[in-house]
Design an enzyme around this catalytic site. Structure first.
Site, PDB file in Angstrom:
ATOM      1  N   ARG A  98     -33.768  40.496  -6.074  1.00  0.00           N
ATOM      2  CA  ARG A  98     -33.396  39.001  -6.910  1.00  0.00           C
ATOM      3  C   ARG A  98     -33.167  37.856  -6.108  1.00  0.00           C
ATOM      4  O   ARG A  98     -33.517  36.641  -6.602  1.00  0.00           O
ATOM      5  CB  ARG A  98     -32.342  39.596  -7.868  1.00  0.00           C
ATOM      6  CG  ARG A  98     -31.993  38.461  -8.611  1.00  0.00           C
ATOM      7  CD  ARG A  98     -33.105  37.782  -9.432  1.00  0.00           C
ATOM      8  NE  ARG A  98     -33.832  38.629 -10.076  1.00  0.00           N
ATOM      9  CZ  ARG A  98     -35.094  38.429 -10.341  1.00  0.00           C
ATOM     10  NH1 ARG A  98     -35.587  36.898 -10.279  1.00  0.00           N
ATOM     11  NH2 ARG A  98     -35.911  38.896 -11.004  1.00  0.00           N
ATOM     12  N   LYS A 133     -31.568  13.853  -6.995  1.00  0.00           N
ATOM     13  CA  LYS A 133     -31.218  14.732  -8.361  1.00  0.00           C
ATOM     14  C   LYS A 133     -31.379  16.038  -7.949  1.00  0.00           C
ATOM     15  O   LYS A 133     -32.335  16.604  -8.824  1.00  0.00           O
ATOM     16  CB  LYS A 133     -31.746  14.155  -9.627  1.00  0.00           C
ATOM     17  CG  LYS A 133     -31.241  12.541  -9.667  1.00  0.00           C
ATOM     18  CD  LYS A 133     -31.798  12.203 -11.047  1.00  0.00           C
ATOM     19  CE  LYS A 133     -31.375  10.698 -11.343  1.00  0.00           C
ATOM     20  NZ  LYS A 133     -32.133   9.952 -12.473  1.00  0.00           N
ATOM     21  N   LYS A 165     -27.954  -0.673  -5.732  1.00  0.00           N
ATOM     22  CA  LYS A 165     -28.383  -0.296  -7.183  1.00  0.00           C
ATOM     23  C   LYS A 165     -27.601  -1.346  -8.040  1.00  0.00           C
ATOM     24  O   LYS A 165     -26.779  -2.286  -7.588  1.00  0.00           O
ATOM     25  CB  LYS A 165     -27.924   1.040  -7.672  1.00  0.00           C
ATOM     26  CG  LYS A 165     -28.395   1.845  -6.631  1.00  0.00           C
ATOM     27  CD  LYS A 165     -29.080   3.215  -7.293  1.00  0.00           C
ATOM     28  CE  LYS A 165     -29.520   3.427  -8.638  1.00  0.00           C
ATOM     29  NZ  LYS A 165     -30.710   4.361  -8.604  1.00  0.00           N
ATOM     30  N   GLU A 199     -32.499  -2.311  -6.179  1.00  0.00           N
ATOM     31  CA  GLU A 199     -32.997  -2.061  -7.451  1.00  0.00           C
ATOM     32  C   GLU A 199     -33.009  -3.295  -8.263  1.00  0.00           C
ATOM     33  O   GLU A 199     -31.988  -3.818  -8.351  1.00  0.00           O
ATOM     34  CB  GLU A 199     -32.207  -1.051  -7.915  1.00  0.00           C
ATOM     35  CG  GLU A 199     -32.552  -0.474  -9.494  1.00  0.00           C
ATOM     36  CD  GLU A 199     -31.433   0.374 -10.209  1.00  0.00           C
ATOM     37  OE1 GLU A 199     -31.680   1.679  -9.984  1.00  0.00           O
ATOM     38  OE2 GLU A 199     -30.298  -0.002 -10.581  1.00  0.00           O
ATOM     39  N   ASP A 220     -37.138  -0.888 -11.855  1.00  0.00           N
ATOM     40  CA  ASP A 220     -36.268   0.322 -12.658  1.00  0.00           C
ATOM     41  C   ASP A 220     -36.690  -0.064 -14.026  1.00  0.00           C
ATOM     42  O   ASP A 220     -36.223  -0.930 -14.776  1.00  0.00           O
ATOM     43  CB  ASP A 220     -34.853   0.227 -12.595  1.00  0.00           C
ATOM     44  CG  ASP A 220     -34.186   1.487 -13.219  1.00  0.00           C
ATOM     45  OD1 ASP A 220     -34.704   2.530 -12.783  1.00  0.00           O
ATOM     46  OD2 ASP A 220     -33.109   1.277 -13.651  1.00  0.00           O
TER      47      ASP A 220
END
Length: 300
Positions: A98, A133, A165, A199, A220
């Protein structure tokens, strides 16, 4: 796990989680000298990734288990293809089954999804890249799967490159600096080898960013028309990355705008594990493998 290689450390942790005090079923039922021959079989088409981690799951449980891959990472396969053959002590194979499958199924799912995005962007200059992510603790494996699917990796960690960002810019503007001033001062504090990406979410933000001499501008959640305008405005002064709203339905149109990079969080955060199975196949009744005429693939 101190001192183990990264793959071995990850697999050891997974095996310990799955059988902290042994495999009760196999140890109570299966004779200690029983052996098995099994095959890793594709239940659907896809792209293979995870041969090394699949192999490690069995070898860490019992070094006597033999794993021989008949396909290589990054290789496309069809439904019914035999991807690997596993043989050796039955208890060890049943304990590792597994964990080995969980890893290779997820990694192959990522590789397969990545290959779809890469194919959709074929004929353009756009490079398909992943994001941070990723599943906590599994970034090493998931990033490898993206590469196996023909994609590329973005910065691996927060320590690898600068990515400014919107929240960063809001903080510095609130402190009384202009965007250009803040970026120039930041660049002066960094080694010359560090890549700087910024960004923006509006076209009118681009001139101030370019004035600071950044390396990449991320556009973005821009529309296709805004992406085309952004590419023209930047005019080769920096790499152009598109991000946000990227799916298999939209990626071809985004790539056609002329951007250099398309970052896709869905490569890792919204992936479905591929359906692969480990089928017991006694040697006397197994018959020829669909890939038996090919040279076996060596795995680390």
């Amino acid at each position: 796990m101190t001192g183990l290689r990264p793959i071995e450390a990850l697999v050891t942790a997974a095996l310990d989680e799955d059988a902290p005090w042994g495999d009760l079923t196999s140890e109570a039922l299966v004779p200690v000298d029983a052996t098995l021959d099994a095959r890793l079989v594709a239940r659907e088409p896809g792209v293979l990734s995870g041969a090394a981690v699949f192999t490690a799951a069995f070898r860490l449980v019992d070094p006597q288990i033999r794993v021989q891959f008949l396909a290589a990472d990054g290789e496309h396969f069809e439904t019914g293809d035999v991807l690997a053959e596993v043989s050796g002590p039955a208890r060890g194979i049943l304990r590792a089954e597994r964990i080995g499958l969980n890893f290779v199924q997820r990694m192959s799912g990522i590789a397969t999804q990545t290959a779809g995005f890469v194919a959709a962007a074929t004929g353009t200059r756009a490079r398909i890249v992943d994001t941070r992510k990723t599943t906590p603790g599994l970034r090493l494996l998931e990033r490898q799967a993206v590469r196996d699917g023909g994609g590329h990796n973005h910065r691996t960690t927060l320590s690898d490159a600068v990515m400014v960002k919107d929240n960063h810019l809001a903080a510095v503007v609130g402190a009384g600096l202009t965007v250009t001033e803040a970026l120039v001062q930041m660049r002066a504090r960094l080694p010359h080898t560090v890549h700087v990406e910024v960004e923006v979410d509006r076209l009118d933000q681009i001139p101030a960013v370019l004035a600071a001499g950044v390396d990449t501008v991320m556009l973005d959640n821009f529309t296709l028309e805004e992406l085309r305008q952004g590419v023209a405005l930047i005019g080769g002064a920096a790499l152009v990355e598109a991000s946000g709203g990227v799916s298999l339905d939209t990626v071809a149109g985004i790539a056609a705008t002329g951007v250099d990079v398309i970052s896709v969080g869905a490569l890792t955060h919204s992936v479905r594990s591929l359906d692969l199975g480990l089928d017991v196949a006694p040697t006397s009744a197994a018959g020829p493998s669909p890939r038996a005429s090919r040279e076996p693939v060596t795995t680390p």
